[in-house]
Design an enzyme around this catalytic site. Structure first.
Site, short mmCIF file in Angstrom:
data_model
loop_
_atom_site.label_atom_id
_atom_site.label_comp_id
_atom_site.label_asym_id
_atom_site.label_seq_id
_atom_site.Cartn_x
_atom_site.Cartn_y
_atom_site.Cartn_z
N ASP A 247 -5.40 -6.98 5.72
CA ASP A 247 -6.60 -6.27 5.28
C ASP A 247 -7.65 -7.29 4.83
O ASP A 247 -8.83 -7.25 5.23
CB ASP A 247 -6.19 -5.34 4.12
CG ASP A 247 -7.26 -4.33 3.76
OD1 ASP A 247 -8.32 -4.34 4.40
OD2 ASP A 247 -7.04 -3.55 2.82
N TYR B 298 0.81 -1.21 0.00
CA TYR B 298 0.00 0.00 0.00
C TYR B 298 0.85 1.27 0.00
O TYR B 298 0.35 2.36 -0.27
CB TYR B 298 -0.95 0.03 1.21
CG TYR B 298 -2.03 -1.05 1.16
CD1 TYR B 298 -2.10 -1.95 0.09
CD2 TYR B 298 -2.96 -1.18 2.17
CE1 TYR B 298 -3.07 -2.94 0.05
CE2 TYR B 298 -3.94 -2.15 2.13
CZ TYR B 298 -3.98 -3.04 1.07
OH TYR B 298 -4.95 -4.01 1.04
N ASP C 105 -2.80 -18.36 1.53
CA ASP C 105 -3.95 -19.03 0.91
C ASP C 105 -4.52 -20.08 1.86
O ASP C 105 -5.73 -20.21 2.03
CB ASP C 105 -3.59 -19.64 -0.46
CG ASP C 105 -2.14 -20.09 -0.57
OD1 ASP C 105 -1.42 -20.02 0.44
OD2 ASP C 105 -1.74 -20.53 -1.65
N LYS D 93 3.58 -15.43 2.25
CA LYS D 93 3.50 -16.16 0.98
C LYS D 93 4.94 -16.44 0.56
O LYS D 93 5.40 -16.03 -0.51
CB LYS D 93 2.74 -15.27 -0.04
CG LYS D 93 2.45 -15.95 -1.36
CD LYS D 93 1.37 -17.00 -1.29
CE LYS D 93 1.16 -17.67 -2.64
NZ LYS D 93 0.35 -18.89 -2.58
N ASP E 189 -11.23 -8.91 7.06
CA ASP E 189 -12.62 -8.85 6.57
C ASP E 189 -13.23 -10.25 6.57
O ASP E 189 -14.40 -10.44 6.89
CB ASP E 189 -12.68 -8.26 5.15
CG ASP E 189 -12.93 -6.76 5.16
OD1 ASP E 189 -12.45 -6.11 6.11
OD2 ASP E 189 -13.59 -6.25 4.25
#
Ligand code: NAD
Length: 361
Positions: A247, A141, A223, A191, A251
């Site tokens: 992020d 970001y 994942d 990852k 959620d």
């Protein structure tokens, strides 16, 4: 205690849930005898409309002067096609950066009275009590270079995922420190089978873990973490991860609580000499344009964020506990907003705020 708090209601339901969170803060201050000084500032779409900038300088100054900042949410559909520097979300990234808040703490827990609101089977969700520790100041970001350039088939978008050893160390220490006061288990999510950033992440997390022999560490690829969060969420205590993975996973985690409107968050930075943290407190959800202005948004994420503020920025544990108990009591009463699918008529945003204030006493 003198408590100086900057309030940034932002856009959409941000203004509605923040109003109730401020009422709760005022009620706590009155009940426990604290001197609350509130200031209000502009951030996000409303700031663009009024000043041309998503984070005006005045907001930045007010944030530095305050002991803590309470934020609603930013985002307005009319800015969806605006250039990046003129988007409300730029204000959000800006306020996080200017305050240097690098650790986003997102507690995810199940509530007995809301088990039926979760789309998952009750036995999977009952007993979930975890916290997602998301790095907030680095990664994709913020990384440079970024942008869109070129034309036609050669038009290219670029973002850069970058982390330094120092950034990984400080967020890892935050996660392990929290785990020490919980069930002493950290799951680091990366990852590393594909990304070099993640390989450094895993190496540094392992090094820092050696400083905390009493805390158990394991690693999950992102994942698999997304899958495990649904298959067996109770296995997690502290989930540590970088900015974008956090992020997305938080959620996903919100589904476990029954509604995204339930989830509070604390973004914390430097520790002051008195032990309190610089902090920005906001619900996890966005500005929800689909329900804005209807007095039906769930304010409990924002109100839970006030509890986190009392704990981390003011070290007022009894006061924080009073707010969290009031949330439990109101949930048990069934007097909740439509997103929680109450058996009777849904309560409004302001009804729930009033019920929380009454429960605090
Ligand atoms: P959102 O979180 O605003 O809404 C997603 C869904 O959840 C919507 O159906 C909404 O009605 C519902 N919802 C969200 N909060 C709720 C609440 N408190 N009570 C009841 N229902 C609730 O996410 P989105 O729709 O993807 O984004 C809308 C805008 O918000 C966009 O502009 C986005 O950039 C912005 N956004 C801001 C933040 C932030 O300020 N921290 C976070 C996420 C999204």
């Amino acid at each position: 205690m003198k408590m100086s708090v900057l309030v940034l209601p932002g856009d959409g339901i941000g203004t509605e849930v923040t109003r109730e969170a401020v009422r709760v803060l005022e009620r706590v201050a009155t009940k426990f005898g604290h001197d609350l000084v509130l200031t209000e500032g502009l951030l996000g779409g409303i700031a663009i409309h009024k000043t041309g900038k998503p984070m005006p300088e005045e907001t930045e100054e007010l944030a530095h002067e305050a002991d803590a900042t309470l934020l609603g949410a930013v985002g307005l559909p009319e800015f969806d096609d605006a250039p990046p520097q003129l988007r409300p979300e730029k204000g959000l990234l800006g306020i996080r950066k200017t305050l240097g808040v690098y650790a986003n703490l997102r507690p995810v827990r199940s509530f007995k009275s809301l088990l039926d609101s979760s789309p998952l089977k009750n036995e999977r969700v009952d007993g979930v009590d975890m916290i997602i520790v998301r790095e907030l100041n680095g990664g994709l970001y913020y990384g440079l270079p970024r942008g869109v350039e070129g034309e036609g088939l050669e038009e290219r978008g670029t973002n850069t995922m970058t982390y330094t050893r120092a950034e990984i160390q400080r967020i890892t220490r935050m996660a392990f420190g929290l785990a020490r006061n919980r069930r002493k288990r950290v799951t680091s999510v990366d990852k590393s089978n594909v990304l070099e950033t993640s390989q450094l992440w895993r190496k540094v997390v392992n090094e820092v873990a050696a400083e905390y022999p009493d805390v158990q560490l394991d690693h999950l690829l992102v994942d698999n973490a997304a899958m495990q969060l649904i298959l067996n969420p109770k296995q997690f205590d502290v989930m540590l991860t970088e900015n974008m993975f956090g992020d997305i996973l938080s959620d996903e985690g919100s589904v476990l609580s029954g509604s995204i409107g339930m989830l509070p968050s604390a973004s914390i930075g430097a520790q002051r000499p008195n032990g309190a943290f610089v902090g920005l407190y906001e619900p996890v959800h966005g500005s929800a344009p689909d329900i804005a202005g209807q007095n039906k948004a769930n304010p409990l994420g924002a109100i839970g964020s006030v509890a986190a503020m009392l704990e981390y920025s003011f070290q007022l544990i009894d006061e924080a506990t009073a707010v969290n108990r009031a949330i439990d009591a109101v949930l048990d009463s069934g007097h909740v907003t439509a997103d929680l699918r109450p058996k009777g008529a849904p309560a409004s945003t302001s009804d729930v705020g009033t019920a929380i204030c009454d429960a605090i006493g």
